[in-house]
Write a protein that holds these residues in place. Structure first.
Motif, PDB file in Angstrom:
ATOM      1  N   PRO A  40     -46.580 -91.369   7.234  1.00 28.77           N
ATOM      2  CA  PRO A  40     -46.523 -91.181   5.095  1.00 28.77           C
ATOM      3  C   PRO A  40     -45.493 -89.700   4.317  1.00 28.77           C
ATOM      4  CG  PRO A  40     -48.649 -90.752   6.257  1.00 28.77           C
ATOM      5  CD  PRO A  40     -47.874 -91.054   7.202  1.00 28.77           C
ATOM      6  N   ARG A  90     -46.331 -96.731   9.978  1.00 32.68           N
ATOM      7  CA  ARG A  90     -45.054 -95.910   9.253  1.00 32.68           C
ATOM      8  C   ARG A  90     -45.544 -95.035   8.552  1.00 32.68           C
ATOM      9  NH1 ARG A  90     -41.485 -96.986   5.437  1.00 32.68           N
ATOM     10  NH2 ARG A  90     -41.563 -99.161   5.830  1.00 32.68           N
ATOM     11  N   ASN A 101     -40.838 -92.062   3.405  1.00 36.50           N
ATOM     12  CA  ASN A 101     -40.541 -91.925   1.819  1.00 36.50           C
ATOM     13  C   ASN A 101     -40.092 -90.333   1.448  1.00 36.50           C
ATOM     14  OD1 ASN A 101     -40.973 -92.288  -1.497  1.00 36.50           O
ATOM     15  ND2 ASN A 101     -41.117 -94.158  -0.847  1.00 36.50           N
ATOM     16  N   ARG A 103     -45.524 -99.736  -2.428  1.00 42.04           N
ATOM     17  CA  ARG A 103     -46.507 -98.654  -2.637  1.00 42.04           C
ATOM     18  C   ARG A 103     -44.537 -97.403  -1.503  1.00 42.04           C
ATOM     19  NH1 ARG A 103     -51.126 -96.132   1.764  1.00 42.04           N
ATOM     20  NH2 ARG A 103     -50.013 -94.233   1.677  1.00 42.04           N
ATOM     21  N   CYS A 104     -44.367 -97.742  -0.352  1.00 42.71           N
ATOM     22  CA  CYS A 104     -43.000 -97.845  -0.242  1.00 42.71           C
ATOM     23  C   CYS A 104     -41.403 -97.446  -0.451  1.00 42.71           C
ATOM     24  CB  CYS A 104     -42.991 -98.178   1.489  1.00 42.71           C
ATOM     25  SG  CYS A 104     -44.117 -97.871   2.665  1.00 42.71           S
ATOM     26  N   CYS A 147     -43.097-105.465   4.784  1.00 38.33           N
ATOM     27  CA  CYS A 147     -42.148-104.145   5.134  1.00 38.33           C
ATOM     28  C   CYS A 147     -42.271-103.493   5.931  1.00 38.33           C
ATOM     29  CB  CYS A 147     -43.627-103.085   3.808  1.00 38.33           C
ATOM     30  SG  CYS A 147     -42.284-101.409   3.621  1.00 38.33           S
ATOM     31  N   GLY A 148     -40.360-102.739   5.633  1.00 40.52           N
ATOM     32  CA  GLY A 148     -40.331-101.828   6.938  1.00 40.52           C
ATOM     33  C   GLY A 148     -39.297-102.229   7.777  1.00 40.52           C
ATOM     34  N   LEU A 162     -39.135-103.565   1.476  1.00 38.52           N
ATOM     35  CA  LEU A 162     -40.024-102.344   1.285  1.00 38.52           C
ATOM     36  C   LEU A 162     -40.931-103.599   0.625  1.00 38.52           C
ATOM     37  CD1 LEU A 162     -37.578 -99.431  -0.093  1.00 38.52           C
ATOM     38  CD2 LEU A 162     -38.867 -99.115   2.438  1.00 38.52           C
ATOM     39  N   CYS A 163     -42.276-102.132   0.127  1.00 38.09           N
ATOM     40  CA  CYS A 163     -43.245-103.067  -0.588  1.00 38.09           C
ATOM     41  C   CYS A 163     -43.430-102.394  -1.495  1.00 38.09           C
ATOM     42  CB  CYS A 163     -44.803-102.450   0.582  1.00 38.09           C
ATOM     43  SG  CYS A 163     -45.095-101.327   1.060  1.00 38.09           S
ATOM     44  N   CYS A 208     -45.587-101.044   8.432  1.00 39.31           N
ATOM     45  CA  CYS A 208     -46.544-101.345   7.160  1.00 39.31           C
ATOM     46  C   CYS A 208     -47.482-102.120   6.465  1.00 39.31           C
ATOM     47  CB  CYS A 208     -45.784-100.794   6.302  1.00 39.31           C
ATOM     48  SG  CYS A 208     -46.217-100.753   4.728  1.00 39.31           S
ATOM     49  N   ASN A 211     -38.463 -93.951  10.679  1.00 36.00           N
ATOM     50  CA  ASN A 211     -38.094 -95.004   8.704  1.00 36.00           C
ATOM     51  C   ASN A 211     -37.303 -94.374   7.695  1.00 36.00           C
ATOM     52  OD1 ASN A 211     -38.150 -97.822   7.422  1.00 36.00           O
ATOM     53  ND2 ASN A 211     -39.077 -96.433   6.307  1.00 36.00           N
ATOM     54  N   GLY A 212     -37.359 -92.567   7.347  1.00 39.31           N
ATOM     55  CA  GLY A 212     -37.096 -92.689   6.722  1.00 39.31           C
ATOM     56  C   GLY A 212     -35.982 -91.896   6.390  1.00 39.31           C
TER      57      GLY A 212
END
Length: 220
Positions: free
Chosen positions: A126, A124, A129, A85-86, A61-62, A82-83, A67, A160-161
């Motif tokens: 939190p 990553r 997202n 969760r993300c 992911c990412g 993305l996983c 991540c 990342n966001g």
């Protein structure tokens, strides 16, 4: 033959860019990809006539692999891995759905234990997202932009966001929001602004798209 590829959308249509350097194996191409994951989308397998026949995605992911969770989907507009969760709350495609959209076979590469981090990497955040989900509706708010810049200064991985949020904007949204996007570009922490400015030299990369939409230029 294997080459690194870039991917972006143009009027909603995915467009693929190809790096000129070739590699004899997918492993060698992936090793090169992981030195600059914000620049490229994936590794492409090409036949003897130079036709792209398969897209091989990094399995983590990412944008930077930090991540460390297995990727299962890609963002529907930015195509970031993305996983589960993300990906929560975001518009995503499964790998088979991505293959149908591109018209090319797609698969995840075998998992690896650890990836090299880059200047745009780190754990990553939190908040990444949340930033991605809020971006289009809040970027016009100077207080929200100030909070974003504070998060970027304190936790660079929140970038990342920002990359997902800017990349997910439609062309109409970019035009409507361009003055405030440029304002955000000016307000970014110096290190983040410098990284995104350099990334615009690769305009099909996620960071390059973000830099251009924020009014940045690698020549400035």
């Amino acid at each position: 033959m294997f080459r690194l590829i870039q991917l972006h959308t143009e009027d909603g249509v995915p467009r693929i860019g190809v790096d000129p350097d070739g590699y004899v194996s997918a492993r060698a191409a992936l090793a090169q990809y992981r030195t600059a994951p914000t620049t490229y989308f994936a590794v492409g397998r090409f036949d003897h006539e130079g036709t792209l026949t398969e897209v091989i995605l990094d399995p983590i992911c990412g944008l930077d692999g930090a991540c460390q969770r297995p990727a299962s989907v890609v963002h529907a507009k930015t195509y970031e891995r993305l996983c589960e969760r993300c990906a929560n709350g975001l518009d995503v495609l499964t790998v088979p759905q991505l293959a149908r959209r591109l018209g090319i076979a797609c698969r995840l590469a075998p998992s690896v234990a650890r990836f090299r981090q880059t200047t745009l990497s780190g754990l990553r955040a939190p908040a990444g997202n949340r930033i991605a989900r809020e971006f289009a509706d809040h970027v016009h708010d100077p207080h929200w932009r100030q909070g974003l810049c504070t998060e970027l200064a304190e936790s660079p991985a929140a970038l990342n966001g920002l990359l997902i949020g800017t990349g997910a904007l439609s062309h109409r949204q970019v035009l409507d929001l361009y003055p405030v996007l440029c304002a955000l570009g000016d307000e970014l922490p110096a290190a983040v602004r410098a990284d995104l400015s350099r990334a615009t030299a690769r305009p099909l990369s996620p960071a390059g798209v973000a830099g251009l939409r924020l009014g940045l230029d690698f020549r400035s």
